[in-house]
Enzyme design. Sequence first.
Site, PDB file in Angstrom:
ATOM      1  N   GLY A 165       0.813  -1.205   0.000  1.00 54.83           N
ATOM      2  CA  GLY A 165       0.000   0.000   0.000  1.00 54.83           C
ATOM      3  C   GLY A 165       0.847   1.255   0.000  1.00 54.83           C
ATOM      4  O   GLY A 165       2.082   1.216   0.077  1.00 54.83           O
ATOM      5  N   GLU A 173      -0.309 -10.618   3.433  1.00 55.51           N
ATOM      6  CA  GLU A 173       0.031  -9.766   4.570  1.00 55.51           C
ATOM      7  C   GLU A 173      -0.137 -10.533   5.875  1.00 55.51           C
ATOM      8  O   GLU A 173       0.706 -10.456   6.778  1.00 55.51           O
ATOM      9  CB  GLU A 173      -0.849  -8.517   4.577  1.00 55.51           C
ATOM     10  CG  GLU A 173      -0.517  -7.538   3.471  1.00 55.51           C
ATOM     11  CD  GLU A 173      -1.496  -6.384   3.389  1.00 55.51           C
ATOM     12  OE1 GLU A 173      -1.156  -5.379   2.728  1.00 55.51           O
ATOM     13  OE2 GLU A 173      -2.599  -6.491   3.954  1.00 55.51           O
ATOM     14  N   GLY A 185       0.822  -0.909   6.734  1.00 55.71           N
ATOM     15  CA  GLY A 185      -0.214   0.047   7.058  1.00 55.71           C
ATOM     16  C   GLY A 185      -1.491  -0.638   7.518  1.00 55.71           C
ATOM     17  O   GLY A 185      -1.528  -1.851   7.739  1.00 55.71           O
ATOM     18  N   GLY A 234      -5.869  -2.812  -0.269  1.00 60.42           N
ATOM     19  CA  GLY A 234      -5.029  -2.966  -1.450  1.00 60.42           C
ATOM     20  C   GLY A 234      -5.063  -4.357  -2.052  1.00 60.42           C
ATOM     21  O   GLY A 234      -4.381  -4.625  -3.052  1.00 60.42           O
ATOM     22  N   GLY A 283      -6.472  -4.865   3.886  1.00 61.90           N
ATOM     23  CA  GLY A 283      -6.859  -5.519   2.645  1.00 61.90           C
ATOM     24  C   GLY A 283      -7.450  -4.597   1.611  1.00 61.90           C
ATOM     25  O   GLY A 283      -7.884  -5.051   0.553  1.00 61.90           O
TER      26      GLY A 283
END
Length: 232
Positions: free
Chosen positions: A33, A107, A86, A101, A99
């Site tokens: 992100g 992640e 982030g 992005g 999520g």
Amino acid sequence: MTQDELKRLVGQAAADYVLSNVADGAVIGVGTGSTANCFIDALAPHKRRYRGAVSSSVATTARLEQHGIKVFDLNEIESLPVYVDGADEIDPTGAMIKGGGGALTREKIVASVAEIFVCIADASKRVPVLGGFPLPVEVVPMARTAIGRRLTAVGGVPVLRVTNDGAPYITDNGNEILDVKNLRIDDPRAFEVAVNAWPGVVTVGLFASRGADFCLLGTESGVETIDYDTHR
């Protein structure tokens, strides 16, 4: 300061944290992100201090490699001292919605093996209760409608994420994403466990069972450090 300036501020703060607390030669976990990109850019001038990074998405891998930072597969790494990423929302316990992005599954995998999870965010991401930001749920395509019904039954309004041309958005893992509106998530840990157990869900974008250890939050008065160990 603008939101972009706040993102650059916390990206630099995260790079400063890594430089001060992570031993030379380590591999760094990196999220996805615009805020994570600010961290990558801030860390890049010091890349020779570290072996490289584990990336949470194809997009992050590309940015790391543009800076000449070696990217490792997680299977090649024995330990990951820190993961920096982030959040779309973060609550007072360090639980997050992530999520936006589209990289929530990778992640969550990288975060799960990191010793320390550093969240970097601007102040707009701090909320008292999660759910204002639509909750991403990555699903196997054949289960999309079935999972949508279950999300509706618990009060959510699931919307299939699509690209600009109207086609379903496809994750790096080949799956689809339902963005769930109209939720108030008072117990994010319990909700995360429940949704993850539904057949067809790859992962839900709740990072509560493994939330942030601390947050570097960009505010008008500078970077605020929030330690969540005392809230668990």
